[in-house]
Design an enzyme around this catalytic site. Structure first.
Site, PDB file in Angstrom:
ATOM      1  N   GLY A 190       7.171   9.071  20.669  1.00 32.76           N
ATOM      2  CA  GLY A 190       6.281   9.005  21.826  1.00 32.76           C
ATOM      3  C   GLY A 190       5.291   7.870  21.725  1.00 32.76           C
ATOM      4  O   GLY A 190       5.019   7.175  22.714  1.00 32.76           O
ATOM      5  N   GLY A 191       4.757   7.673  20.536  1.00 34.92           N
ATOM      6  CA  GLY A 191       3.800   6.588  20.346  1.00 34.92           C
ATOM      7  C   GLY A 191       4.438   5.231  20.611  1.00 34.92           C
ATOM      8  O   GLY A 191       3.822   4.340  21.206  1.00 34.92           O
ATOM      9  N   ASN A 192       5.673   5.075  20.172  1.00 34.80           N
ATOM     10  CA  ASN A 192       6.382   3.819  20.400  1.00 34.80           C
ATOM     11  C   ASN A 192       6.570   3.565  21.894  1.00 34.80           C
ATOM     12  O   ASN A 192       6.341   2.456  22.389  1.00 34.80           O
ATOM     13  CB  ASN A 192       7.739   3.873  19.686  1.00 34.80           C
ATOM     14  CG  ASN A 192       8.489   2.562  19.730  1.00 34.80           C
ATOM     15  OD1 ASN A 192       8.999   2.180  20.767  1.00 34.80           O
ATOM     16  ND2 ASN A 192       8.555   1.879  18.604  1.00 34.80           N
TER      17      ASN A 192
ATOM     18  N   CYS B  37       0.818  -1.227   0.000  1.00 31.48           N
ATOM     19  CA  CYS B  37       0.000   0.000   0.000  1.00 31.48           C
ATOM     20  C   CYS B  37       0.843   1.265   0.000  1.00 31.48           C
ATOM     21  O   CYS B  37       0.301   2.368   0.178  1.00 31.48           O
ATOM     22  CB  CYS B  37      -0.913   0.007   1.219  1.00 31.48           C
ATOM     23  SG  CYS B  37      -0.016   0.209   2.778  1.00 31.48           S
TER      24      CYS B  37
ATOM     25  N   CYS C 244       2.434  -6.750  -5.676  1.00 29.38           N
ATOM     26  CA  CYS C 244       3.296  -5.952  -4.804  1.00 29.38           C
ATOM     27  C   CYS C 244       4.033  -4.858  -5.555  1.00 29.38           C
ATOM     28  O   CYS C 244       4.623  -3.968  -4.943  1.00 29.38           O
ATOM     29  CB  CYS C 244       4.324  -6.853  -4.114  1.00 29.38           C
ATOM     30  SG  CYS C 244       5.582  -7.515  -5.254  1.00 29.38           S
TER      31      CYS C 244
ATOM     32  N   GLU D 188       7.555 -25.362  -9.880  1.00 33.97           N
ATOM     33  CA  GLU D 188       7.633 -25.958  -8.553  1.00 33.97           C
ATOM     34  C   GLU D 188       8.945 -26.674  -8.232  1.00 33.97           C
ATOM     35  O   GLU D 188       9.434 -26.574  -7.098  1.00 33.97           O
ATOM     36  CB  GLU D 188       6.465 -26.942  -8.370  1.00 33.97           C
ATOM     37  CG  GLU D 188       5.117 -26.274  -8.310  1.00 33.97           C
ATOM     38  CD  GLU D 188       3.971 -27.278  -8.271  1.00 33.97           C
ATOM     39  OE1 GLU D 188       3.243 -27.307  -7.269  1.00 33.97           O
ATOM     40  OE2 GLU D 188       3.827 -28.037  -9.252  1.00 33.97           O
TER      41      GLU D 188
ATOM     42  N   CYS E  46      -2.343   2.060   4.323  1.00 36.58           N
ATOM     43  CA  CYS E  46      -3.363   1.259   5.002  1.00 36.58           C
ATOM     44  C   CYS E  46      -3.502   1.654   6.466  1.00 36.58           C
ATOM     45  O   CYS E  46      -4.486   1.286   7.117  1.00 36.58           O
ATOM     46  CB  CYS E  46      -3.064  -0.239   4.882  1.00 36.58           C
ATOM     47  SG  CYS E  46      -1.690  -0.812   5.908  1.00 36.58           S
TER      48      CYS E  46
ATOM     49  N   CYS F 215       3.357 -11.869 -10.296  1.00 35.24           N
ATOM     50  CA  CYS F 215       1.909 -11.642 -10.156  1.00 35.24           C
ATOM     51  C   CYS F 215       1.598 -10.164 -10.200  1.00 35.24           C
ATOM     52  O   CYS F 215       0.515  -9.758 -10.598  1.00 35.24           O
ATOM     53  CB  CYS F 215       1.375 -12.281  -8.870  1.00 35.24           C
ATOM     54  SG  CYS F 215       1.495 -11.269  -7.385  1.00 35.24           S
TER      55      CYS F 215
END
Length: 1393
Positions: free
Chosen positions: A356-358, A50, A115, A1322, A72, A112
Site C-alpha cells: 500500500g505504501g508503494n 545499517c 560495510c 591504484e 536507518c 575498510c
C-alpha cells in the site's frame, strides 16, 4: 496506565518510557547502546551498512519470524516487543566470533570494513531463513541455502573497497551445491590443493544464535490480556499511536489534537528514504495494528493483500504453489509478478515496505513504481478509505485521481486471476469468434530496464503485458483475444495502460505489419514529460519491450536468436531466457568451442559468479609475502572496530550540520531560519564571524594553497559551506540546517564560470609550478610530417566521479585545557588537518592533537577534502567550549566533497598506414573547481599515463580551469585514469580510421625498452623489469584472446539483438614514493607497538607493516624460530606522537611505511644483537621474552623512530599490467553484461598477496563505476544532483564481471624496491577501460547489423561517452532499430507476395 516501549537487542532487554517518535532504530543503537555494528552509510536504505536482523514472535503459534531490515529507516517505536540482532550479537571478541565473521576474515572479504557488519547480517538473515525451509538436510557444515540465493543475499549491500568477489565467495561457502575448490584465495586451504573440504571452514550451525530471548516471549504472553483491553496499543506519551481498527484510526484523525498536528501514517517508513523529511512530525500513527490492513485472502476471484502487507510477504504468497486452486496460467502470472517484485529495492527494504505504501507513493508523489505497473497490467483493483467513504476502484482509476491527502488510507489490493480478467473484457471490438480455435493461452511478461539487474535501482522504464491469445487451426495464426499493456517509470505522472495500442491489437493476428502499427500508436502514447532525462531512450525502451513480448509469437520471425558456445571456463552455465525470447543453437560452431557450455548471460542476472586467482608466494622474507588475513578483520566483521563516529559521545556533546550555498556566485545578504519545529531544536549557528581573534577563515591550508572555511559575504560555488548549525543530536542538526533561508544577491557580479570554455574565455586558470610541469617528447612537426594520415581536433569529454566511501566525512572535537583541542577525524592527512585547525583557531600547532585510527574508505576523498569538516567541528567546539561532532549526511557529503576532475580534450594524431603513430598533440581543459586543492598535480599525472604508448612525438597544452563548481580533488588514480582513457581513445580512433584490428594498433605502439627510457626517464629500472610485452602475450594466450575473438565474430553474425565485444588494454603506471616516518617500541613484556605516518583506510597498510615488523625483528634469529607476528600491534596515528606523517595517497604509503619500520627495526636489532650473543654464550639459545627482559634490565633503548626519505634514484618507478574484458550488449535495452575479465598485474614480490589481490579487484571494480555506470550530474547552477543512492549508482554484485580471473605476476628481485615489492592500490583501476573498449566493439557490431545498405553512416566512427550507461549504449546502437527491422521485414514480405 502509561505504556512503555519494550524490546531486546542482542538478548539485552530495553524498556523506554519516553521516546522521540522520529527516532530511528539505528540512531538508538548508535547513541543509546554499546552496539556500533550497524553503520550509517546513506540514511536512504540504499547501501546496507545499517542492516540488522529483526525478529518477531507470535504467542499463539509460537513461531519466530526473522528478517533483515534497514535500521536507518525503521522507527524505534515500531519495534515494540521485537528483538534486534546486530553483528555483535552473532559473535564478538569476548564470546567468540561467528563462522560468518571468521569466513569474512579467512576469505579476505573486508578492507575498510565499514560495510562488513551489514554484509554479515544480510548473509545471516538469508542463511537463517534458508535453514527454516523444508529442503533436505545438507551435509554437515553447510546451510540449506543455494549458491544463487547466497549471492543474492548481499545484492542490496554496497561495498566500495573489495570488488565483491571475495564477499561472494564467503556467501557461497555456506551453500552445499558449491564446489569449494572454485572459491578464491583464503586462509583455510591452499589454492589448488585437494584439501578444500567443509571441515576446514568455521562450522556453520555449531553455535545457535538465539534471535528472540525467552524473557521477551514470556512478557508478550503475559501482556496479551492487558493489551487486549487497550483500545489503542501505541505509545501515546511518545506521540506514537497504534489503532486497532479503521474506526479507531479515523477517531484519532478527527480528534482536535490531530486536526492541528503534522501527522505521519507509517507502516515500514521506507518512503522516508525516497522523499526526505524537511521538518519534524508532531504525531505518528502506526497502521500495522489494524488487522484489516494485514489480511491476505485467496478466493475464487484472486488474491487480496491488505495494504500493510510487506512486499516480501506478497512475494512469498504469490510464489506458493497451490495445485488444487490455481490453473497453470494463474501460477505463471503470480510467479512472474513475484519475480518482478523481487527486483524492487533490496531484501531489507522489501521486508519493511508495504504494498500500500508503494502504491500511495506512486499515486501521491509520482514515484516510479514497479509494483504499480505490474499490478496495473494484471487488472488489479484497490479498496480506498477516505474521510467520508470507502471506494473500490480499478488501479488505473486510482492512479489517475488527484493526489490522496494524508487522511486517505489504502485498505487492500486485489490481484485477480488472469483468466477472469481476460474473460471479463472478452468480445472486444474486432475480436473474431467464428473459427474453431485451439485452447486459449494466457501470456504474461514483465520487463524493466535499470542500472542494476537485481534491483536497488529505479527503472528507466518498466512494463507488464497480459495477453489472451488464441491459435487458429486453419491458418496457424495467433490472434490476440484481449490484451493489457502497462508502462511506467518513463517520465509520466504514473503508470498507464496503452489503451489505443490495446484496442488496435485486439482481434488481429500477430504479424510484423500489425506490430509495426502498434509501435506507431505506442510512440504517440509513451511521451515522457518535459525535462525527463534520456526521454528518447525511454520511449525506445517501451517499443523494445513490446517487441520482446511479441517476438516469440510472430510467425514471420521464424529465425531464432542463437546462443553461440563460448570458452569461458566455469563461468559458463546453461540458463533459461528470462525474457521469454526464443532461444536455439547455432548449427556450426568453431571446433575450439565445441565442449563448452551455453551462455545466455545478458538475459538472466542469476548466473553464478566465478573467479580464479593465480598467485605466486615468496618465502624469502617470512612472514612478509605470506597471504595472512587483514589485521583486525574479525573486529570489522563483528562491528567492534572503532571508527570516528563509533567513539562514544562525551558528556554535553553537541552536533553540527553544514548550511550550504545553492548558488554558484552571489552575495550573501543574510541567513535566516524558518520558524518550524526543526529550527526550534537548533542550539546556535557558527559562521565566519565566529572565528576567534587571531584566527583565520581557513578550511584548508597545505602546500598547494588555502581555501576559506565558510563563505562570508560572497559564495563562489553551489555546495560551499556558509556555516554550521549546532543542535543536541545529529538528526536535529541536520533537520535544522534544512530550515536555513539564505538571501542572495547577484548585483554587480559577472555570471559564474560554469564550463571550462567559459574559463578559457575569461582566462580563469590556476598556475602550475614549473617543477610540476610535464615534459614533452620529440618534435611534433617532424612527427606529423612523417605521417601517412592525420586525425585533427578529435574531441573527448570526461565527467567527474564521486568517491562514495561508505563512511561519510566525520569528526569529533573535544576542547582541552590551556587552549588545546583534541580532534578525532576520518582523514588521510592528519598533519594537514592539524595545521589548518591551528591556523583557523589562531593557536600553535602543538595545541592541536589530531588522531585517526582507521578510515571507512577514502580513495583520496578523505585527503584535503576532509580537512574543512574537521576544522569546522574544531571551531564550534573551541567557541562553545563543549565537545562537538559532525557526521555528514550523504547528500551534504556529495554536494561538498567534489570528486574526480572533469575534462574536455581535443587531440590531433599522425600515423602510418599500418597503424604506427608518429605524433600526438593533446589540448586538455581540466575543470578544477573553485579552489586549487591538489589539482596542480593533475597535468603531470595525466601525461605520465598518456605516455603508456610510444607516440613518436608527444606534445600537450594542459590548463587548470578555475570555475564556480565545487573543488575537485585527488580520486584514486587522479589524472592517470583520464590520461589512460585518452590514450585508448586515440588508439581506437586510429584503428577505426584504418579499419584494422584495434589490438594490432595497440601492440604496434607499445614501448620498446629504449622508448620507455625516453618517455619515463629515471623511472624505468633495468631492462628485465619491463615485463609488459611479455605479460600481454601470456595473457592473450592464457585467456584465449584470439580464439574468443573469432567466436565472438561468429556469435555476432548469428545474433541480431545481442552483440559481444572483447578488448585487451595495457597499463603503464608511474608512482612516486614520499618521505614517511615510522616508530617501533618494544615493551617490557616483549609486545611490540608500532606507529607509522600512513593511515589504515582499508588498503592493508597495518597488515603489511605488522608483517614487516615481525620479519625485521625476527632477523635476530637466523632460524626463524621466534614468531613475533602476534606480538605486534599497530596503533592509531597521532600528530603529537609521530610528526611529519604526510599524506596517505599514491599507492606507495604502505611500502614506504614498511621501509621506515624496517629501518627502525634494524637499529633495534643492532642494539640487541650483542646482548643476545652474550646471553647465548652463557646460557645457550634464548627466547624473545628473555632477551627483552634482559635488555630492560641493562637499560637498552627499546624504542626507535625513523624518517625514511627515498633516494633520488629510486623515488619513482613503473607498474605494469593488462586486462582482457568481454562484454555482451542487449541491443534492445543498452544493458551491458561483463561476461569475463582476465587481469594480470606485476606486483614485484608482493608484501601480502591476499591484500594486493583485494586492492587489484577493488580498484578494477571502482574503475567499472567510472567507465560504465556512475553518472555525476549537476544542475544549471553547478549543484550536484546525483546526491544519494537513488541517483548515484556504484557497481554492485550484479554489475561486476561474471568471471573474474586475476593473476599476480611475481617478477622477481627489484633491487631498488622495498623488499622487491610494487604498488597495487591504484594502477589496476585504469584497466577497467578494457570494459569500455569492449563495449565499443559490441556497439560497432550492432551498428554494422543495422547500418544502411549504402554504408553512408560509419559503423565505427563514434564517440562512446564515459560513463557508458544504458541510454548511451542504446542510443549508439540505434534507438529505432526495431522499427527499421520490422519495416524491412514487411517490405521483404510484400516483395515476395
Amino acid at each position: 496506565m502509561a505504556r512503555k516501549l519494550v524490546f531486546a537487542v542482542n538478548g539485552e532487554r530495553f524498556e523506554l518510557a519516553q521516546v522521540d517518535p522520529s527516532t530511528t532504530l539505528l540512531e538508538f543503537l548508535r547513541t543509546q547502546t554499546r552496539f556500533r555494528g550497524p553503520k550509517l552509510g546513506c540514511g536512504e536504505g540504499g547501501c546496507g551498512a545499517c542492516v540488522v536482523l529483526l525478529s518477531t514472535y507470535h504467542p499463539v503459534n509460537g513461531q519466530v519470524k526473522e528478517f533483515s531490515i534497514s535500521s536507518c529507516l525503521t522507527l524505534l517505536c515500531s519495534i515494540n516487543f521485537c528483538s534486534v540482532t546486530t553483528s555483535e550479537g552473532l559473535g564478538n571478541s569476548e564470546d567468540g566470533f561467528h563462522p560468518i565473521h571468521e569466513r569474512f576474515a579467512g576469505f579476505h572479504a573486508s578492507q575498510c570494513g565499514f560495510c562488513t557488519p551489514g554484509m554479515c547480517m544480510s548473509l545471516f538473515s538469508a542463511l537463517t531463513n534458508a535453514d527454516k525451509t523444508s529442503r533436505p538436510e545438507p551435509p554437515g557444515g553447510f546451510s540449506k541455502i543455494t549458491k544463487t540465493e547466497a549471492e543474492k543475499a548481499i545484492a542490496g549491500n554496497l561495498c566500495r573497497c573489495t570488488g565483491y568477489r571475495s564477499i561472494v565467495d564467503v556467501c557461497k561457502s555456506f551453500a552445499a551445491n558449491v564446489d569449494l575448490e572454485d572459491l578464491g584465495l583464503n586462509t583455510f586451504w591452499k589454492k589448488g590443493n585437494k584439501d578444500a573440504t567443509v571441515c576446514r571452514l568455521p562450522r556453520h550451525g555449531h553455535k545457535r544464535i538465539c534471535t528472540f530471548p525467552e524473557f521477551l516471549k514470556s512478557e508478550i504472553k503475559s501482556s496479551m490480556d492487558i493489551l487486549d483491553n487497550f483500545k489503542n496499543m501505541g505509545l501515546p506519551e511518545c506521540q506514537w499511536y497504534r489503532p486497532t481498527s479503521i474506526e479507531e484510526l479515523y477517531e484519532l484523525l478527527n480528534s482536535d489534537a490531530f486536526l492541528e498536528s503534522h501527522v505521519k501514517l507509517v507502516v515500514g517508513n521506507t518512503g522516508s528514504g525516497v522523499y526526505k523529511e524537511n521538518d519534524l512530525y508532531d504525531k505518528y500513527i502506526d497502521l500495522k495494528g489494524i488487522p484489516e490492513l494485514s489480511v491476505i485472502r485467496r478466493d475464487s476471484g484472486g488474491v487480496s493483500f491488505g495494504a500493510a502487507v510487506t512486499i516480501s510477504m506478497a512475494i512469498e504468497v504469490l510464489k506458493q504453489k497451490n495445485e488444487s486452486e490455481l490453473h497453470s496460467n494463474e501460477r505463471l502470472v503470480f510467479s512472474k509478478i513475484a519475480d518482478h517484485m523481487d527486483k524492487v529495492a533490496t531484501p531489507f527494504i522489501r521486508n519493511m515496505a508495504s504494498l500500500g505504501g508503494n502504491l500511495i507513493m506512486a499515486q501521491r508523489s509520482q514515484f516510479a513504481s514497479d509494483v504499480a505497473t505490474i499490478l496495473l497490467a494484471a487488472g488489479s483493483t484497490i479498496c480506498l478509505q477516505t474521510a467520508s467513504e470507502r471506494l473500490v476502484l480499478p488501479l488505473e482509476e486510482f492512479l489517475q485521481r488527484p493526489p490522496c491527502d494524508d487522511r486517505t488510507v489504502l485498505i487492500n489490493i486485489h490481484i485477480p486471476f488472469s483468466t477472469s480478467v481476460m474473460e471479463s473484457s472478452s468480445g472486444a471490438k474486432g475480436c473474431i469468434d467464428s473459427e474453431p480455435t485451439k485452447e486459449a493461452n494466457i501470456l504474461f511478461e514483465t520487463y524493466r530496464a535499470a542500472p542494476r539487474p537485481l534491483g536497488n535501482a529505479i527503472a528507466y522504464v518498466n512494463s507488464a503485458f497480459l495477453a489472451h491469445v488464441t491459435s487458429y487451426n486453419i491458418s496457424g495464426d495467433l490472434v490476440i483475444h484481449n490484451i493489457h499493456l502497462a508502462f511506467g517509470a518513463y517520465g509520466s505522472e504514473h503508470a498507464v495502460r496503452a489503451r489505443k495500442v490495446e484496442n488496435f491489437l485486439v482481434g488481429k493476428s500477430v504479424t510484423a505489419s500489425v506490430l509495426l502499427g502498434a509501435i506507431k500508436l505506442l510512440k504517440e502514447t509513451i511521451i515522457p514529460n518535459e525535462h525527463t532525462p534520456h526521454s528518447r531512450y525511454r520511449s525506445s525502451l517501451a517499443i523494445a519491450f513490446l517487441f520482446k513480448f511479441f517476438q516469440p509469437l510472430l510467425k514471420d520471425l521464424s529465425v531464432p536468436e542463437k546462443n553461440v558456445q563460448m570458452s569461458v571456463s566455469s563461468a559458463a552455465a546453461t540458463i533459461e531466457n528470462s525474457n521469454g525470447c526464443i532461444s536455439g543453437f547455432a548449427d556450426d560452431l568453431p571446433r575450439r568451442a565445441s565442449n563448452v557450455k551455453q551462455l545466455d548471460q545478458a538475459n538472466n542476472p542469476d548466473l553464478i559468479l566465478s573467479s580464479e586467482q593465480m598467485v605466486e608466494f615468496c618465502k624469502d622474507y617470512h612472514p612478509v609475502g605470506d597471504p595472512i588475513k587483514k589485521t583486525g578483520v574479525e573486529l570489522q566483521a563483528s562491528g567492534e572496530a572503532i571508527y570516528v563516529d563509533d567513539i562514544p559521545s562525551p558528556k554535553y556533546c553537541l552536533y553540527g550540520a553544514f548550511v550550504n550555498s545553492t548558488r554558484p556566485l552571489a552575495h550573501i545578504k543574510g541567513i535566516k531560519f524558518k520558524s518550524t519545529s526543526s529550527s526550534q531544536k537548533a542550539f546556535t549557528f557558527i559562521g565566519a564571524d565566529d572565528i576567534p581573534k587571531g584566527g583565520q577563515n581557513v578550511g584548508l591550508s597545505c602546500q598547494y594553497g588555502t581555501e576559506s572555511l565558510f563563505a562570508h559575504s560572497l559564495t563562489e560555488c553551489a555546495g560551499q559551506p556558509l556555516g554550521i548549525v549546532i543542535a543536541e543530536t545529529q538528526r536535529q542538526a541536520n533537520m535544522a540546517a534544512k530550515q536555513a533561508d539564505v538571501q542572495y544577491c547577484t548585483e554587480n557580479l559577472e555570471p559564474p564560470i560554469l564550463s571550462v570554455e567559459d574559463a578559457v574565455r575569461r582566462s580563469s586558470f590556476f598556475k602550475v609550478p614549473p617543477f610540476l610541469c610535464p615534459q614533452k617528447v620529440g618534435d611534433l612537426s617532424k612527427g606529423m610530417a612523417e605521417a601517412d594520415h592525420k586525425i585533427l581536433s578529435a574531441e573527448v569529454k570526461l565527467g567527474s566521479q564521486y568517491y562514495f566511501y561508505m563512511e561519510t566525512q566525520t569528526a569529533l572535537a573535544i576542547p582541552d585545557e590551556d587552549n588545546c583541542i583534541l580532534v578525532y577525524t576520518s582523514t588521510q592527512c592528519p598533519e594537514i588537518a592539524q595545521g589548518t585547525i591551528a591556523k583557523c583557531l589562531g593557536i600553535p600547532a602543538h595545541n592541536v592533537r589530531v588522531i585517526t585510527r582507521r578510515v571507512g574508505g577514502g580513495f583520496g576523498g578523505k585527503g584535503p577534502r576532509s580537512v574543512p569538516v574537521a576544522t569546522a567541528c574544531a571551531l564550534a567546539a573551541f567557541r562553545l567550549r563543549r565537545p562537538v561532532r559532525m557526521y555528514l549526511d550523504r547528500k551534504t557529503d556529495m554536494i561538498m566533497t567534489g570528486g574526480r576532475h572533469p575534462m574536455h580534450i581535443n587531440y590531433s594524431v599522425g600515423f602510418k598506414a599500418d597503424g604506427k603513430i608518429t605524433a600526438l598533440h593533446v589540448d586538455i581543459l581540466v575543470n578544477a573547481g573553485i579552489t586549487a586543492d591538489v589539482s596542480i598535480i593533475i597535468p603531470c599525472n595525466m601525461v605520465s599515463a598518456l605516455k603508456k604508448y610510444n607516440w613518436g612525438a608527444l606534445s600537450f597544452d594542459i590548463r587548470l580551469c578555475k570555475t564556480n563548481f565545487s573543488t575537485k580533488s585527488a580520486m584514486r588514480g587522479p589524472g592517470e585514469v583520464q590520461g589512460t582513457f585518452i590514450a585508448e581513445s586515440v588508439i581506437e580512433h586510429v584503428a577505426s580510421f584504418l579499419s584494422i584490428d584495434v589490438n594490432s594498433v595497440r601492440k604496434k605502439n607499445l614501448h620498446t625498452y629504449d622508448s620507455l627510457m625516453l618517455y619515463y626517464e629515471g623511472s624505468t629500472g633495468d631492462a628485465p623489469e619491463y615485463t609488459l610485452p611479455t605479460m600481454i602475450d601470456e595473457l592473450a594466450s592464457s585467456a584465449s584472446y584470439f580464439d574468443r575473438l573469432e567466436i565472438i565474430r561468429h556469435f555476432n553474425s548469428c545474433n541480431k539483438w545481442r552483440k559481444r565485444g572483447i578488448s585487451l588494454v595495457p597499463v603503464v603506471y608511474q608512482v612516486v614514493l614520499r618521505p614517511t616516518p615510522g616508530k617501533v617500541s618494544i615493551l617490557t613484556d616483549g609486545s611490540i607497538v608500532v606507529e607509522v605516518g600512513g593511515i589504515e583506510i582499508g588498503q592493508g597498510l597495518w597488515t603489511k607493516v605488522k608483517q614487516m615488523t615481525a620479519f625485521a625483528l625476527g632477523q635476530l634469529w637466523v632460524d626463524g624460530s621466534q614468531n613475533l607476528l602476534d606480538r605486534v600491534r599497530i596503533i592509531q596515528a597521532d600528530t603529537l606522537s609521530l610528526v611529519q606523517g604526510g599524506l596517505t595517497a599514491g599507492s606507495t604509503t604502505s611500502e614506504a611505511s614498511c621501509e621506515a619500520v624496517r629501518l627502525s627495526c634494524n637499529v633495534l636489532v643492532d642494539r640487541l644483537k650483542s646482548l643476545k650473543q652474550s646471553l647465548e654464550d652463557k646460557t645457550g639459545s634464548i627466547s624473545w621474552d628473555t632477551l627483552i627482559f634482559q635488555a630492560n634490565m641493562q637499560s637498552v633503548n627499546l624504542s626507535e623512530s625513523t624518517y625514511w626519505v627515498p633516494e633520488d634514484a629510486s623515488i619513482s618507478y613503473l607498474n605494469f599490467g593488462a586486462a582482457i574484458s568481454e562484454v555482451e550488449v542487449d541491443v534492445l535495452t543498452g544493458a551491458t553484461i561483463i561476461l569475463r575479465t582476465d587481469l594480470v598485474y606485476d606486483c614485484g614480490q608482493s608484501l601480502n598477496p591476499a591484500v594486493d589481490l583485494g586492492q587489484i579487484e577493488g580498484a578494477f571494480v571502482q574503475g567499472i563505476g567510472f567507465f560504465m555506470c556512475e553518472e555525476y550530474l549537476e544542475n544549471s547552477d553547478g549543484l550536484v544532483i546525483s546526491d544519494g543512492t537513488w541517483t548515484y549508482k556504484i557497481p554492485t554484485i550484479d554489475t561486476i564481471p561474471r568471471q573474474f580471473n586475476v593473476k599476480l605476476l611475481n617478477s622477481g628481485h627489484h633491487e631498488k624496491r622495498v623488499l622487491s615489492s610494487k604498488a597495487s592500490g591504484e594502477p589496476p583501476l585504469v584497466l577497467a577501460s578494457s570494459i569500455h573498449s569492449a563495449t565499443r566493439e559490441a556497439i560497432i557490431a550492432a551498428r554494422m547489423e543495422f547500418s544502411s545498405p549504402t554504408g553512408s553512416d560509419s559503423s565505427s566512427s563514434f564517440r562512446l561517452e564515459v560513463p557508458a550507461t544504458m541510454p548511451v549504449v542504446k542510443e549508439l546502437c540505434g534507438l529505432d532499430n526495431v522499427e527499421k527491422y520490422l519495416k524491412n521485414l514487411v517490405s521483404s514480405h510484400q516483395v515476395k507476395a
